[in-house]
Motif scaffolding. Structure first.
Motif, PDB file in Angstrom:
ATOM      1  N   ALA A 111       0.835  -1.206   0.000  1.00 45.04           N
ATOM      2  CA  ALA A 111       0.000   0.000   0.000  1.00 45.04           C
ATOM      3  C   ALA A 111       0.867   1.251   0.000  1.00 45.04           C
ATOM      4  O   ALA A 111       0.639   2.179  -0.789  1.00 45.04           O
ATOM      5  N   ALA A 112       1.869   1.289   0.877  1.00 42.24           N
ATOM      6  CA  ALA A 112       2.723   2.479   0.951  1.00 42.24           C
ATOM      7  C   ALA A 112       3.465   2.699  -0.360  1.00 42.24           C
ATOM      8  O   ALA A 112       3.589   3.844  -0.824  1.00 42.24           O
ATOM      9  N   GLU A 113       3.934   1.607  -0.974  1.00 41.32           N
ATOM     10  CA  GLU A 113       4.648   1.749  -2.260  1.00 41.32           C
ATOM     11  C   GLU A 113       3.701   2.237  -3.358  1.00 41.32           C
ATOM     12  O   GLU A 113       4.075   3.076  -4.182  1.00 41.32           O
ATOM     13  N   ASN A 114       2.467   1.733  -3.357  1.00 41.33           N
ATOM     14  CA  ASN A 114       1.481   2.200  -4.328  1.00 41.33           C
ATOM     15  C   ASN A 114       1.205   3.690  -4.172  1.00 41.33           C
ATOM     16  O   ASN A 114       1.171   4.431  -5.150  1.00 41.33           O
ATOM     17  N   VAL A 115       1.000   4.119  -2.932  1.00 43.16           N
ATOM     18  CA  VAL A 115       0.647   5.520  -2.698  1.00 43.16           C
ATOM     19  C   VAL A 115       1.844   6.431  -2.967  1.00 43.16           C
ATOM     20  O   VAL A 115       1.684   7.566  -3.434  1.00 43.16           O
ATOM     21  N   ALA A 116       3.060   5.906  -2.716  1.00 41.95           N
ATOM     22  CA  ALA A 116       4.272   6.714  -2.954  1.00 41.95           C
ATOM     23  C   ALA A 116       4.572   6.886  -4.438  1.00 41.95           C
ATOM     24  O   ALA A 116       5.264   7.834  -4.834  1.00 41.95           O
ATOM     25  N   LEU A 117       4.033   5.975  -5.257  1.00 40.64           N
ATOM     26  CA  LEU A 117       4.408   5.928  -6.676  1.00 40.64           C
ATOM     27  C   LEU A 117       4.281   7.266  -7.420  1.00 40.64           C
ATOM     28  O   LEU A 117       5.228   7.700  -8.082  1.00 40.64           O
ATOM     29  N   PRO A 118       3.133   7.955  -7.305  1.00 42.50           N
ATOM     30  CA  PRO A 118       3.025   9.226  -8.041  1.00 42.50           C
ATOM     31  C   PRO A 118       4.066  10.253  -7.599  1.00 42.50           C
ATOM     32  O   PRO A 118       4.521  11.062  -8.417  1.00 42.50           O
ATOM     33  N   LEU A 119       4.449  10.200  -6.327  1.00 40.63           N
ATOM     34  CA  LEU A 119       5.464  11.150  -5.842  1.00 40.63           C
ATOM     35  C   LEU A 119       6.835  10.789  -6.401  1.00 40.63           C
ATOM     36  O   LEU A 119       7.601  11.672  -6.807  1.00 40.63           O
ATOM     37  N   LEU A 120       7.138   9.483  -6.438  1.00 41.43           N
ATOM     38  CA  LEU A 120       8.431   9.051  -6.987  1.00 41.43           C
ATOM     39  C   LEU A 120       8.531   9.451  -8.458  1.00 41.43           C
ATOM     40  O   LEU A 120       9.553   9.938  -8.916  1.00 41.43           O
ATOM     41  N   LEU A 121       7.388   9.288  -9.193  1.00 43.26           N
ATOM     42  CA  LEU A 121       7.374   9.668 -10.611  1.00 43.26           C
ATOM     43  C   LEU A 121       7.573  11.167 -10.771  1.00 43.26           C
ATOM     44  O   LEU A 121       8.108  11.632 -11.774  1.00 43.26           O
ATOM     45  N   ALA A 122       7.150  11.938  -9.762  1.00 39.68           N
ATOM     46  CA  ALA A 122       7.289  13.398  -9.821  1.00 39.68           C
ATOM     47  C   ALA A 122       8.658  13.849  -9.310  1.00 39.68           C
ATOM     48  O   ALA A 122       8.932  15.046  -9.253  1.00 39.68           O
TER      49      ALA A 122
ATOM     50  N   ALA B 132       0.159  -0.247   5.545  1.00 42.64           N
ATOM     51  CA  ALA B 132       1.285   0.303   4.771  1.00 42.64           C
ATOM     52  C   ALA B 132       2.113  -0.779   4.079  1.00 42.64           C
ATOM     53  O   ALA B 132       2.497  -0.624   2.921  1.00 42.64           O
ATOM     54  N   ASP B 133       2.372  -1.889   4.769  1.00 44.73           N
ATOM     55  CA  ASP B 133       3.259  -2.908   4.198  1.00 44.73           C
ATOM     56  C   ASP B 133       2.506  -4.132   3.672  1.00 44.73           C
ATOM     57  O   ASP B 133       3.100  -5.185   3.455  1.00 44.73           O
ATOM     58  N   VAL B 134       1.186  -3.931   3.458  1.00 45.60           N
ATOM     59  CA  VAL B 134       0.345  -5.029   2.964  1.00 45.60           C
ATOM     60  C   VAL B 134       0.115  -4.844   1.461  1.00 45.60           C
ATOM     61  O   VAL B 134      -0.010  -3.717   0.981  1.00 45.60           O
ATOM     62  N   ARG B 135       0.053  -5.967   0.736  1.00 42.84           N
ATOM     63  CA  ARG B 135      -0.206  -5.886  -0.711  1.00 42.84           C
ATOM     64  C   ARG B 135      -1.716  -5.963  -0.985  1.00 42.84           C
ATOM     65  O   ARG B 135      -2.470  -6.519  -0.175  1.00 42.84           O
TER      66      ARG B 135
ATOM     67  N   GLY C 232      -3.700  -7.713  -2.714  1.00 42.46           N
ATOM     68  CA  GLY C 232      -4.342  -9.026  -2.702  1.00 42.46           C
ATOM     69  C   GLY C 232      -4.792  -9.471  -1.320  1.00 42.46           C
ATOM     70  O   GLY C 232      -5.677 -10.327  -1.202  1.00 42.46           O
ATOM     71  N   GLU C 233      -4.188  -8.892  -0.295  1.00 46.29           N
ATOM     72  CA  GLU C 233      -4.554  -9.264   1.081  1.00 46.29           C
ATOM     73  C   GLU C 233      -5.525  -8.268   1.710  1.00 46.29           C
ATOM     74  O   GLU C 233      -5.779  -8.329   2.914  1.00 46.29           O
ATOM     75  N   MET C 234      -6.030  -7.336   0.903  1.00 43.29           N
ATOM     76  CA  MET C 234      -6.929  -6.308   1.450  1.00 43.29           C
ATOM     77  C   MET C 234      -8.361  -6.539   0.984  1.00 43.29           C
ATOM     78  O   MET C 234      -8.595  -7.120  -0.073  1.00 43.29           O
ATOM     79  N   SER C 235      -9.329  -5.999   1.754  1.00 45.27           N
ATOM     80  CA  SER C 235     -10.724  -5.985   1.318  1.00 45.27           C
ATOM     81  C   SER C 235     -10.877  -4.932   0.207  1.00 45.27           C
ATOM     82  O   SER C 235      -9.991  -4.093   0.009  1.00 45.27           O
ATOM     83  N   GLY C 236     -12.009  -4.965  -0.473  1.00 45.28           N
ATOM     84  CA  GLY C 236     -12.278  -3.984  -1.523  1.00 45.28           C
ATOM     85  C   GLY C 236     -12.252  -2.553  -0.991  1.00 45.28           C
ATOM     86  O   GLY C 236     -11.708  -1.649  -1.624  1.00 45.28           O
ATOM     87  N   GLY C 237     -12.849  -2.362   0.183  1.00 48.62           N
ATOM     88  CA  GLY C 237     -12.887  -1.026   0.781  1.00 48.62           C
ATOM     89  C   GLY C 237     -11.487  -0.533   1.138  1.00 48.62           C
ATOM     90  O   GLY C 237     -11.160   0.633   0.925  1.00 48.62           O
ATOM     91  N   GLN C 238     -10.675  -1.462   1.663  1.00 49.17           N
ATOM     92  CA  GLN C 238      -9.298  -1.086   2.006  1.00 49.17           C
ATOM     93  C   GLN C 238      -8.522  -0.713   0.745  1.00 49.17           C
ATOM     94  O   GLN C 238      -7.784   0.273   0.721  1.00 49.17           O
ATOM     95  N   GLN C 239      -8.723  -1.501  -0.315  1.00 48.64           N
ATOM     96  CA  GLN C 239      -8.038  -1.202  -1.579  1.00 48.64           C
ATOM     97  C   GLN C 239      -8.440   0.171  -2.115  1.00 48.64           C
ATOM     98  O   GLN C 239      -7.608   0.935  -2.585  1.00 48.64           O
ATOM     99  N   GLN C 240      -9.756   0.471  -2.016  1.00 48.58           N
ATOM    100  CA  GLN C 240     -10.201   1.747  -2.583  1.00 48.58           C
ATOM    101  C   GLN C 240      -9.755   2.924  -1.718  1.00 48.58           C
ATOM    102  O   GLN C 240      -9.522   4.003  -2.223  1.00 48.58           O
TER     103      GLN C 240
END
Ligand code: ADP
Ligand code: ADP
Length: 230
Positions: free
Chosen positions: A98-109, A133-136, A138-146
């Motif tokens: 999750a943290a890597e996903n959310v960080a991605l747009p900042l890293l690209l910037a 933060a350190d969960v992928r 696939g291990e999250m619920s739909g609400g958590q993913q969104q």
């Protein structure tokens, strides 16, 4: 000055236009729901406003600049900086936490790794999912993913968030929780939001509802909260 504007936008994929001359003004900090039945052109309008699609006819302006005439790379840059885009299925990268996903747009910037991670965890925390933060995905619920996907769309602190059925894949209660958080955070940041939905219940979270029918604006009304003075 109008923040975001469509003027006479026509867009066709085939012989029948998906948009047949849509004019829309969105003010800074306004939350506008674009609603109407399936196939009426909501997603197409969102794609035109966000600079993903170019209108066949008409103009799209952002802070007074016509972005529909910009090159693909200039529009793509705009979507990575001042615009944020969120879809029904958050489209998180399955291999990243999750943290890597959310960080991605900042890293690209160009933000450094450590600062990007800190900002990402901070945004996950604002959505109440810092513990993921350190969960992928696939291990999250739909609400958590969104929630993570919404955090990722807001981490760059865009001036406009384009959200296409952001809670469409969630059950009613989870959808309302995610939407309440999205709207609260958007208001805190004074982020303009264009929210595509076919559900009247979701449109009620907006300041204003623009109802499309057959590729045209059918009518415009106040959102439910606005009508209550909220
Ligand atoms: P909505 O979001 O309201 O469901 P869309 O903007 O997705 O509406 O679609 C409007 C119309 O354009 C529909 O008739 C749809 O089938 C058509 N359409 C949308 N995207 C495409 C595409 N990529 N190619 C061909 N037709 C499309
Ligand atoms: P939405 O839930 O936003 O209305 P749809 O399920 O209608 O989206 O469409 C999903 C995707 O398929 C979009 O990218 C849209 O552009 C594309 N699409 C929709 N209708 C058509 C069509 N008739 N032909 C080709 N692509 C389409």
């Amino acid at each position: 000055m109008t923040h975001l504007q469509a003027r006479g936008v026509v867009k066709a994929y085939g012989p029948t236009p998906a948009l047949r001359g849509v004019t829309l003004d969105v003010a800074e900090g306004e939350i506008v729901a674009v609603s109407g039945p399936s196939g009426c052109g909501k997603s197409t309008l969102l794609h035109c406003l966000a600079g993903i699609l170019r209108p066949d006819v008409g103009e799209v302006s952002w802070r007074g600049d016509r972005i529909d005439t910009w090159s693909e790379s200039a529009r793509s840059r705009l979507r990575r900086t001042e615009f944020g885009v969120l879809f029904q299925f958050g489209q998180l990268v399955a291999e990243l936490t999750a943290a890597e996903n959310v960080a991605l747009p900042l890293l690209l910037a160009g933000t450094g790794r450590r600062a990007a991670r800190t900002a990402a965890v901070n945004w996950l925390d604002r959505f109440g999912v810092a513990e993921l933060a350190d969960v992928r995905p696939g291990e999250m619920s739909g609400g958590q993913q969104q929630r993570c996907a919404t955090a990722r769309a807001l981490v760059t602190e865009p001036r406009v968030l384009f959200a296409d059925e952001p809670t469409g894949a969630l059950d009613t209660l989870t959808g309302e929780q995610v939407l309440t958080q999205l709207v609260r955070l958007a208001r805190e940041q004074r982020t303009t939001v264009v929210l595509v939905t076919h559900e009247p219940r979701v449109a009620a979270y907006a300041d204003r509802e623009v109802v499309l029918r057959d590729g045209m604006v059918d009518h415009t009304g106040l959102g439910f909260e606005a009508s209550l003075g909220g």
